[in-house]
Design an enzyme around this catalytic site. Structure first.
Site, PDB file in Angstrom:
ATOM      1  N   SER A   1     -29.553 -28.544 -22.847  1.00 57.78           N
ATOM      2  CA  SER A   1     -30.706 -28.314 -23.708  1.00 57.78           C
ATOM      3  C   SER A   1     -31.382 -26.939 -23.395  1.00 57.78           C
ATOM      4  O   SER A   1     -32.286 -26.821 -24.043  1.00 57.78           O
ATOM      5  CB  SER A   1     -31.651 -29.500 -23.421  1.00 57.78           C
ATOM      6  OG  SER A   1     -31.195 -30.623 -24.450  1.00 57.78           O
TER       7      SER A   1
ATOM      8  N   GLU B   1       0.791  -1.232  -0.053  1.00 57.85           N
ATOM      9  CA  GLU B   1      -0.036   0.019  -0.015  1.00 57.85           C
ATOM     10  C   GLU B   1       0.837   1.371   0.145  1.00 57.85           C
ATOM     11  O   GLU B   1       0.209   2.359  -0.338  1.00 57.85           O
ATOM     12  CB  GLU B   1      -0.954   0.194   1.196  1.00 57.85           C
ATOM     13  CG  GLU B   1      -2.037  -1.196   1.211  1.00 57.85           C
ATOM     14  CD  GLU B   1      -2.924  -0.903   0.077  1.00 57.85           C
ATOM     15  OE1 GLU B   1      -3.393   0.426  -0.194  1.00 57.85           O
ATOM     16  OE2 GLU B   1      -3.053  -1.943  -0.557  1.00 57.85           O
TER      17      GLU B   1
END
Length: 879
Positions: A388, A114
């Protein structure tokens, strides 16, 4: 020269004005430059000093006022669609951890990630801000932040959550005040105790406990430290529970930074990068948690606020959730009987989304049987092949949209290959088949043929319009059977089918109606935005065809007391020799709501596959939707104005006919033998259909039978079956009407008979009762007066009577619930015998050569697996 010309020339020269002499420019003297620079610098210095003093005084004041606070706002609240409170976004945090209890490597990991210049700046890193600004300008977007750890801490103790220049300036002022008042070690310790780690988890200790089950931070391993250090950049995005892959990628970046800056070795980094996160936090039951998490993610997207902002900003978030539907969903997901049982501790998982097709509002959703706060949600994070269930989206609806097809159009159903792609059917082949029948039976050849006719690009573009995320790799015919590279999820499938339910209008799903700030002012309001993606007639015809899927096709288990249209889907294992399934789906809709269900294993392999097919998902869909619709007034599917009903195709006459079907069973070979009178023309093959008494419909047992006899070697003792046969013309592919239906009861092994007693008549042979087909009657002569023995079964015509003739009075009653009743009567008056109950008899599957796996059904106590092929798609092949 002409005098006139000279005169004009002279006149012209006289008219020209005389030129004005140029003014001399004043030279800038050194004195002027000096005073200009002096006053400019003085003003700049004065403004800088004034600004610095303001920032310092203001920052100092805010720091002193808020150093012991995280927020002064009340917690944000979330409401359902009726305005009732769903829950509060309360923070989950532990007591602060002392600096000496935080390992140095843990602090170093956050600093490396950071703010690597943390120990060099004074709270604000002008170098980092400048570098970030240059990168942003070059990229023409914000790609890098310049906030230091101190600034991030300042942001977390600031009073308001508005996004303004003054907020940023005040953030800087607090950061400078923090750096003046605290040591660097105090700042990093306070930072680790206050920052958010996803959801409502705040502070390093609470994060360690929640994500790794470790209260002592010294127990954290290098990879765990890096996982936590990866989260501040995006607490939701890099949450290891919710997004394990993204978390692992970001962890790798953190470990590389730590190695580059000398905190760990390259070897330690490599080993830590390879670890797979698999921790499961203790379960904490909270109603509506998955829906609330979805809402918070959407709130971040639509407002631009961070998760932290939303947690502590005192917002009121009004959602679309229906409390009853969500409770039903959570209750049924918690019921293990709704899911196939696993062989080990890896459970069969599921996901379901329910939405209102009229506006796209989400009614209920759940992404797993064990969902935890900010956990892994299969609603959005898991993508699986739809089988399907994709046929309507990519083949049939776009075909109708071209105007060249309608619901009665005859499609090719011949056994064929499309280049190297050779799909197969489950129910055999014919020259043609109607589109409606093809969907009802979930045949594969017609779907692939249709996509080939309209063009892969047409189907691809249509699916994209319905919100399905496809890639260029999906532009092939396997797409017709759900063979898509990235797969899809229940959210996308529900969205797509909602357009069929909504007359061709597509609405993107949403969960937030509006958000109000802590001051009561609106922050965000949803605006409905429908998009027409197909003609109303296309949507109507799709609904009509998919209603038949539920009425008499592969989706009968989804039937409820309201009109339903939908489609099943199954994808096979793709593992050679294993006739099992990876995924089962049912996507359907009523006139009020649309919903999609998926079931399967998270990590399917040889030992983690489904033995059931799509009727399992269809049954779950029906069970949930029947209850979820209780608070929604019943409607009927709308018939559009001016929609011309397609003309049904002419019925072809056929001379083929089958009659005289008879059946017999041999206990020795355990085989049912069938024979019949062949067709008149003699130019036909035959199909044999079978229905076990617990099943709702007949299914194809044998196809392309060339003789007039056949054997069923899959019949199970103790069950009752019905059969009929049809003839298929070799010339036209037309199938004849069914023959007569025969019923046969498959007897179990003979039971040992008790010796006759002088006071007891011989026992009558009990009839078998399997889910109530007509009872068989047996006669057994004996010595004695006439006695009666009876079996009482459950089902359609469930009383089977056996009569014993003899000399003697004796009554034997046997109650059989399953395979066969008991055989014992004693005494001259009456006696009883108790039968064996058989629940869960397995009927072996009929293995076809590939084909859709959408025909199985589950009866009471009897399960018949589906016919399955050998490929990963429903055609039983690999594309």
């Amino acid at each position: 020269m002409d005098n006139n010309k000279l005169s004009r020339a002279g006149s012209k020269n006289k008219e020209q004005p005389s030129k004005t002499p140029k003014k001399k420019k004043k030279k800038l003297s050194g004195k002027r430059i000096f005073w200009t620079l002096f006053f400019t610098c003085a003003i700049a210095v004065f403004c800088a000093i004034a600004g610095y003093l303001y920032i310092s005084v203001n920052g100092e004041r805010l720091y002193q006022a808020n150093k012991d606070k995280i927020t002064v706002n009340e917690t944000s609240k979330v409401y359902d669609r009726n305005g009732d409170l769903m829950g509060e976004l309360s923070l989950q945090k532990s007591d602060p951890v002392k600096s000496e209890d935080i390992p140095k490597l843990l602090k170093d990991a956050f600093i490396a990630t950071e703010d690597k210049r943390f120990y060099e700046h004074s709270g604000v890193d002008l170098w980092s801000i400048g570098r970030a600004a240059v990168k942003d300008v070059m990229a023409r977007s914000k790609v890098e932040g310049g906030s230091t750890i101190t600034q991030q801490l300042a942001k977390n103790i600031f009073l308001t959550r508005d996004k303004t220049f003054f907020r940023k300036a005040t953030e800087v002022s607090i950061a400078l005040a923090l750096d003046r008042n605290l040591t660097k070690d105090e700042i990093i310790t306070m930072y680790l105790n206050r920052i958010p780690f996803g959801g409502q988890i705040y502070g390093i200790k609470e994060a360690s406990k929640y994500y790794f089950g470790k209260s002592d931070l010294n127990d954290l391993k290098v990879w765990e430290i890096a996982t936590l250090a990866a989260m501040p950049k995006g607490p939701s995005k890099y949450n290891p529970l919710r997004n394990p892959e993204l978390s692992m990628q970001r962890r790798g970046v953190v470990l590389s930074l730590m190695a580059d800056q000398g905190y760990i070795t390259a070897d330690e980094a490599a080993k830590a990068k390879a670890v797979v996160y698999n921790y499961e936090p203790p379960k904490k039951k909270q109603n509506y948690q998955n829906f609330m998490d979805y809402v918070m993610n959407e709130a971040e997207d639509v407002t631009g606020l961070s998760e932290d902002d939303l947690n502590i900003g005192g917002y009121k978030i009004y959602t679309t959730m229906d409390a009853n539907a969500q409770k039903v969903l959570e209750k049924e997901f918690a019921d293990a009987s709704n899911f196939e049982k696993s062989k080990d501790d890896q459970p069969v998982q599921g996901s379901m989304v329910i939405m209102n097709q009229e506006n796209g509002s989400l009614v209920a959703l759940l992404g797993g049987r064990d969902y935890e706060r900010k956990g892994y949600s299969r609603v959005t994070n898991s993508r699986r092949q739809p089988g399907s269930a994709f046929k309507p989206i990519v083949s049939y609806a776009p075909a109708l949209e071209t105007g060249n097809f309608d619901m009665n159009s005859q499609l090719s159903n011949k056994k064929q290959c499309f280049g190297k792609y050779c799909p197969g059917n489950l129910h055999g082949y014919s020259d043609t088949i109607g589109m409606s029948e093809a969907i009802t039976k979930s045949e594969n050849i017609p779907a692939v043929w249709t996509l080939n006719e309209i063009g892969v690009k047409t189907g691809f573009n249509f699916a994209n319009k319905l919100g399905i995320q496809l890639t260029e790799d999906d532009k092939n015919l396997a797409m017709a059977l759900g063979g898509i590279s990235k797969g899809t999820n229940t959210l996308e499938m529900a969205q797509a089918y909602s357009a069929f339910a909504n007359g061709g209008k597509f609405n993107k799903a949403f969960s937030i109606k509006k958000i109000d700030g802590s001051d009561g002012k609106p922050v965000y309001t949803h605006k409905d935005k429908s998009e027409k993606v197909m003609e109303e007639s296309t949507a109507y015809q799709m609904t009509e065809m998919m209603k038949k899927v539920v009425e008499s096709g592969t989706g009968t288990k989804a039937r409820i007391d309201r009109p339903v249209a939908g489609k099943t889907g199954t994808t096979q294992s793709g593992i050679s020799g294993l006739k099992s399934n990876r995924d089962v789906w049912f996507v359907g809709y009523t006139p009020e709501l649309t919903a999609a269900v998926w079931m399967g294993y998270d990590n399917p392999d040889k030992t983690h596959l489904l033995h059931n097919s799509s009727p399992l998902a269809a049954a779950f869909w029906g069970k949930v939707m029947k209850q979820a619709l209780e608070n929604f007034p019943a409607k009927e599917f709308k018939v559009p104005d001016n929609v011309k009903q397609p003309e049904p195709p002419p019925v072809e006459e056929t001379t083929e006919h089958v009659s005289g079907l008879i059946a017999s069973y041999s206990p020795d070979t355990q085989t049912v033998s069938l024979s019949w009178n062949g067709s008149d023309s003699g130019n036909a093959t035959y199909r044999v259909y079978r229905k076990e008494s617990s099943e709702a419909d007949f299914s194809l047992l044998l196809n392309d039978v060339s003789s007039t006899s056949a054997e069923d070697m899959g019949a199970v003792a103790g069950l009752t079956y019905q059969y009929y046969v049809t003839a298929v013309s070799k010339d036209t592919g037309t199938e004849s009407d069914p023959s007569n239906t025969v019923t046969i009861q498959v007897e179990g092994p003979p039971e040992e008979q008790l010796p006759p007693d002088e006071n007891t008549g011989d026992n009558g042979q009990d009839g078998n009762t399997d889910q109530g087909q007509d009872g068989n009657t047996g006669n057994n002569p004996g010595n004695g007066d006439q006695g009666n023995g009876s079996d009482n079964g459950n089902g359609n015509n469930g009383n089977n009577n056996g009569n014993n003739n003899g000399n003697g009075n004796g009554n034997g009653n046997g109650n059989g619930n399953g395979q066969q009743g008991g055989d014992q009567g004693s005494g001259p008056g009456a006696g009883t015998g108790n039968g064996n109950t058989d629940n869960g008899t397995i009927v072996p599957p009929d293995n076809g050569s590939g084909g859709s796996t959408d025909t199985g059904s589950t009866g009471d106590g009897t399960k018949k697996p589906d016919n399955i092929g050998s490929g990963p798609f429903e055609d039983g092949t690999n594309p």
